[in-house]
Design a protein around this motif. Sequence first.
Motif, PDB file in Angstrom:
ATOM      1  N   ARG A 132      35.127  45.736  51.065  1.00 19.33           N
ATOM      2  CA  ARG A 132      35.714  46.907  50.408  1.00 19.33           C
ATOM      3  C   ARG A 132      35.511  48.256  51.191  1.00 19.33           C
ATOM      4  O   ARG A 132      34.592  48.594  51.804  1.00 19.33           O
ATOM      5  CB  ARG A 132      35.175  47.240  48.991  1.00 19.33           C
ATOM      6  CG  ARG A 132      35.113  46.093  48.172  1.00 19.33           C
ATOM      7  CD  ARG A 132      34.456  46.470  46.985  1.00 19.33           C
ATOM      8  NE  ARG A 132      34.397  45.162  45.739  1.00 19.33           N
ATOM      9  CZ  ARG A 132      35.280  44.844  45.222  1.00 19.33           C
ATOM     10  NH1 ARG A 132      36.527  45.528  44.923  1.00 19.33           N
ATOM     11  NH2 ARG A 132      35.178  43.922  44.240  1.00 19.33           N
ATOM     12  N   PHE A 393      35.470  44.903  40.400  1.00 20.07           N
ATOM     13  CA  PHE A 393      33.753  44.940  41.058  1.00 20.07           C
ATOM     14  C   PHE A 393      33.035  43.857  40.069  1.00 20.07           C
ATOM     15  O   PHE A 393      33.297  43.780  39.044  1.00 20.07           O
ATOM     16  CB  PHE A 393      33.351  46.373  40.577  1.00 20.07           C
ATOM     17  CG  PHE A 393      33.574  47.298  41.696  1.00 20.07           C
ATOM     18  CD1 PHE A 393      34.595  47.370  42.675  1.00 20.07           C
ATOM     19  CD2 PHE A 393      32.415  48.193  42.178  1.00 20.07           C
ATOM     20  CE1 PHE A 393      34.790  48.001  43.480  1.00 20.07           C
ATOM     21  CE2 PHE A 393      32.521  48.879  43.216  1.00 20.07           C
ATOM     22  CZ  PHE A 393      33.846  49.165  43.994  1.00 20.07           C
ATOM     23  N   ASP A 397      28.017  44.555  43.211  1.00 18.71           N
ATOM     24  CA  ASP A 397      28.611  45.545  44.067  1.00 18.71           C
ATOM     25  C   ASP A 397      28.270  46.956  43.946  1.00 18.71           C
ATOM     26  O   ASP A 397      28.202  47.575  44.879  1.00 18.71           O
ATOM     27  CB  ASP A 397      30.453  45.545  43.745  1.00 18.71           C
ATOM     28  CG  ASP A 397      30.992  44.295  44.103  1.00 18.71           C
ATOM     29  OD1 ASP A 397      30.838  43.887  45.341  1.00 18.71           O
ATOM     30  OD2 ASP A 397      31.888  43.996  43.625  1.00 18.71           O
TER      31      ASP A 397
END
Length: 712
Positions: A132, A393, A397
């Motif tokens: 990400r 998410f 995370d």
Amino acid sequence: MRTLFKPLLIISASLILIAGGLFFINYDAGSTLSQAFAAAPEKAPKKVPSPPKPPEKVNPDGTPWSPAAQVAAMERAKEVPPFVKKVKDETAWERKQRLGENAPTLNDQDYAYVVLNSPIVNKDQDMYEPVRFMHKKHANVTGDCLKCHHASADEPGASETAKCSACHQEAFNPEFPERPGLKAAYHRQCMTCHEEQEKGPMGCTDCHGKNVPDHSKLVKLPKNPSPTQVTTECLRCHEDQGEDMLKSAHWLWKGPSPYTVDGEKRVDSGKATNTINNFCIALPSNWPRCTSCHAGYGWKDETFDFTDKSHIDCLICHDTTDTYAKVPTDAGMPYPQLDLVEIAEHVGKPSRKTCGDCHFQGGGGDAVKHGDMNAILYYPTRKCDVHMGDLDFQCHDCHKTRNHKISGRSLSLPVAEGARSCEDCHTSQPHHGNNLLDHHLNRHGEHIACMTCHSPVYAKCKPTKTWWDWSKAGDKKREVHKDKYGMPDYFWKKGEFLWDESVQPTYAWYNGTVERYLIGDKIDDDGVTEITQPVGGIKDAKSRIAPFKIMAGKQPADKNNRTLLTPNLFGPKGYWKNVDWDQAFKIGAEATGIEYSGEYEWEETKMYWSLNHEVTPKEMALSCVQCHESLTQERSCDRCHQDKRDVDFKALSYKGVDFKTMAARGRDTLDLVEKTDYINFKALGYKGDPIIYGGRFKQLPLGWHKDGKEEQ
């Protein structure tokens, strides 16, 4: 032989006599011997409940659920742009001179969020999960787009911000030996910048999650294995992880308490030992019911062996089939109907399902404990939680894990295995724009927590319990009513309840430390006993204003010793079996090791619960005018800045959550429409709106008297 024959003879004769007796008894009733045996009362087989079904992956309207931003980013990550063979031959300084005012800025970004998962990198080796990448944040931190976009194609009209993969593709390309491949370019750019700035992750797994290998080819289990056989098979390859687990909070239910006032050096506090709450109250003596969420098997009493790795429940966190579940009343054992081989062959990283099955269901039901966690978060909408609903998410995370120690902390429990905050990802300047509103919001971060604005109401997706009166329990004949949310107001086992939905938080100063009531502490004779309370104050520079759910209720206390009591609720001698409080308190006191005088009463208690989930997107955060009533008046930026700026002041100050729209969509927010002074400045120690009366450490306003009247 004679010695053996004699006992057999005696046994056979006894059986004949018993059979004859049974025949005699039933003969009078006209029965045969076989009928007599058949008629003997049989013990009804114990009913085994079925495991719950996995949550449906659908939106509230029944349409398929999909995290839109993440799906779009993943699709973009697959794109491979045409290879740029020739770039402009110029230095960085020359490029800046050439572009001048036309150099790309933060406003030129097409995408604030990007996923790095190029097929170019994955072509030869795909060992890691997608990365990400917060594009807008990185541009803001570096403050210079050209620092990453360091070259451009030597073509008329070519973009000055071409993707990295346009210039960097295959490694060791003989035609372009000076040009790194995409994988090397990413690493060189990222790590060099992180080193120079002395911030950002440097370890491989700080950015990259490792792909979990296919365990169907690795797991060797017999048919219908026991849970401990599954664990033993896991430990065959993961012995070190088993050792780590034995030291973790999810196994011990106790641990270090660095944020507990006067308990900072303790390592023995936790749910397993000395904490108490005003939901189901406490663990001791209620093990088989409470330990259904323990990451282990068979914790049914105080003799549980915390050194036995074979009783670790690996599947409760690592199931990816969404089918694994534990019997709620069986000391952490799974449903016997489950296919443990199938589940073990498909293990992977924890998910919202594996974490949520325990953490969404705390306190005996969904959405009971936490004001911001419930089963909606399995598949939430973007408006319910922007991280989970839009970006998909998973819990890990944010709650980064190392050696099975999970970062994050709670007000309700003292154990902390590492701190976690919004700023860890978003920095202390989280509003990555360059307009006036971003400037002011970033300044606000010094005094208010992110969730103060980004959680204007909690339980906005599902009602949460806010009041629990144990003193009313025991009336099996009382009629149960449903409130306006459809939630029950009473249960004879537990007492009387109140529920609330879309609740305005209670705001308090919080410096990260907590005052905590532990089992055996004296109750507050002057008022409500606060089981947990955030510490902080307006003069404490480390404190920020944070939002909290308040859980209130009545629970038992020793009338003479002035301590809260921990009743034995579950089991053959528990209150839920015998409806006998005195007996329940005696058993509970023995389990906790505190004295019970034999007399009890009911005390009001209060708990503060942090609100860190159900993060709202920016368009649903609090607006300026919802806190600062003074901004509702006809003013402009020159009120403070002594100049006139070309800014739509009203549009800027009103930008934020619209409670009227939320109400129209079914949320219980009508009482919040047009509400000002939302966080109640006076209750927080201010004289009033800080724009009028001044802030914590700096006197405002400019152009205003302290009495709120404008200077002439």
